[in-house]
Design a protein around this motif. Structure first.
Motif, short mmCIF file in Angstrom:
data_model
loop_
_atom_site.label_atom_id
_atom_site.label_comp_id
_atom_site.label_asym_id
_atom_site.label_seq_id
_atom_site.Cartn_x
_atom_site.Cartn_y
_atom_site.Cartn_z
N GLU A 1 0.84 -1.20 0.00
CA GLU A 1 0.00 0.00 0.00
C GLU A 1 0.87 1.25 0.00
O GLU A 1 1.83 1.34 0.77
CB GLU A 1 -0.92 0.02 1.22
N LEU B 1 -3.82 0.13 -2.80
CA LEU B 1 -3.51 -1.21 -2.32
C LEU B 1 -3.30 -2.15 -3.51
O LEU B 1 -4.17 -2.29 -4.36
CB LEU B 1 -4.66 -1.72 -1.44
N HIS C 1 -8.73 -5.04 -0.60
CA HIS C 1 -8.21 -5.09 -1.97
C HIS C 1 -9.24 -5.61 -2.95
O HIS C 1 -9.39 -5.09 -4.07
CB HIS C 1 -6.97 -5.98 -2.01
#
Length: 228
Positions: free
Chosen positions: A66, A72, A213
Motif C-alpha cells: 500500500e 492497495l 483489496h
C-alpha cells in the motif's frame, strides 16, 4: 393402495426437486469460485518452482503493498537477490493467448470461445511501481515476469521488451538468466527486512487487507473481479 402409491410418487418427486435445487446451487458455486481456485493452483505451482532457485534467492508470495500513489496492490510473487528483484504475475489459463506489448487487453481462445483480459504486462508494471514507491527506491532494478500455465500456447507475433513471458516450467531459467549483481548486501538486506514485515502480518490483518483489496478491484473493474 392408490393413496400409498400417490404418496410414494409425491415423495419421490419432492426428493427429485430438492436434488435438482442442490445441484443447481453447487454448479453455481463452482462456476463462481473456479477462477479463484485456478489462480490458487497456479500460485502454488509457482511457489514450488521458486523453491528450486537456491539459498541466494529469497521468495515472497501474495504480498499486499500500500502506498499513497497506487493504493492497495496485490503482488503474486517477488524474488529478491543480489541480481535485483523479479516481480512475477501468474496466469493459470489454458488455450491460445494472443496479445502485444502495448495492447490494453489480451485474448484467450479456447476452441471458438474468446475472452479478453487486462494486459498482464501493464498489470505487473503497476505492481512494480507500487513496490518501488513503497520501498522508496525509484531506481530499484526490477525484472517483470508473466508466468502462464504449461498448457497455454502463445500466439505472439512480436517479442516483448519490458517483460519476460514464460511458462511455469521456464520460470527458474528466466530468473537465473539475470546473473549480473545489481544490489549490495546492505540494499538487499534492507529490502528483505521490509518485505518480511509485509509477509509476517497477523492473520486477521491479512484477511482485512485482502477484503479491502477485493473491494478496490471490483470498484475499478465495474464490480467484476479480475481473473487469475
Amino acid at each position: 393402495m392408490e393413496l400409498f402409491f400417490a404418496t410414494l410418487l409425491y415423495i419421490l418427486k419432492l426428493k427429485a426437486f430438492w436434488f435438482l435445487v442442490v445441484m443447481v446451487v453447487l454448479i453455481t458455486v463452482v462456476q463462481l469460485q473456479l477462477p479463484k481456485w485456478r489462480g490458487a493452483v497456479g500460485e502454488r505451482i509457482v511457489q514450488k518452482r521458486l523453491k528450486k532457485l537456491g539459498e541466494e534467492y529469497q521468495a515472497y508470495h501474495d504480498l499486499y503493498v500500500e502506498d499513497a500513489q497506487y493504493g492497495l496492490t496485490q503482488i503474486d510473487h517477488v524474488v529478491v537477490s543480489k541480481y535485483g528483484l523479479h516481480v512475477i504475475e501468474t496466469k493459470h489459463y489454458k488455450g491460445w493467448i494472443f496479445g502485444s506489448e502495448n495492447q490494453k487487453y489480451w485474448t484467450q481462445v479456447i476452441y471458438k470461445n474468446k475472452q479478453k483480459f487486462y494486459n498482464p504486462i501493464r498489470q505487473n508494471y503497476g505492481h512494480i511501481e507500487a513496490l518501488k514507491s513503497h520501498l522508496n527506491l525509484p531506481n530499484l532494478p526490477v525484472c517483470s515476469i508473466i508466468a502462464f500455465s504449461n498448457v497455454v500456447e502463445f500466439k505472439f507475433k512480436e517479442p516483448f521488451r519490458s517483460a519476460d513471458i514464460v511458462h511455469y516450467r521456464g520460470l527458474v531459467k528466466a530468473i537465473k538468466q539475470d546473473d549480473r549483481p545489481r544490489l549490495t548486501d546492505n540494499q538487499m538486506n534492507s529490502i528483505i527486512n521490509n518485505l518480511d514485515q509485509l509477509a509476517d502480518l497477523p492473520k486477521e490483518e491479512k484477511k482485512s487487507i485482502r477484503k479491502a483489496h477485493l473491494q478496490q478491484v471490483r470498484k475499478k473493474y465495474n464490480a467484476t473481479p479480475e481473473r487469475k
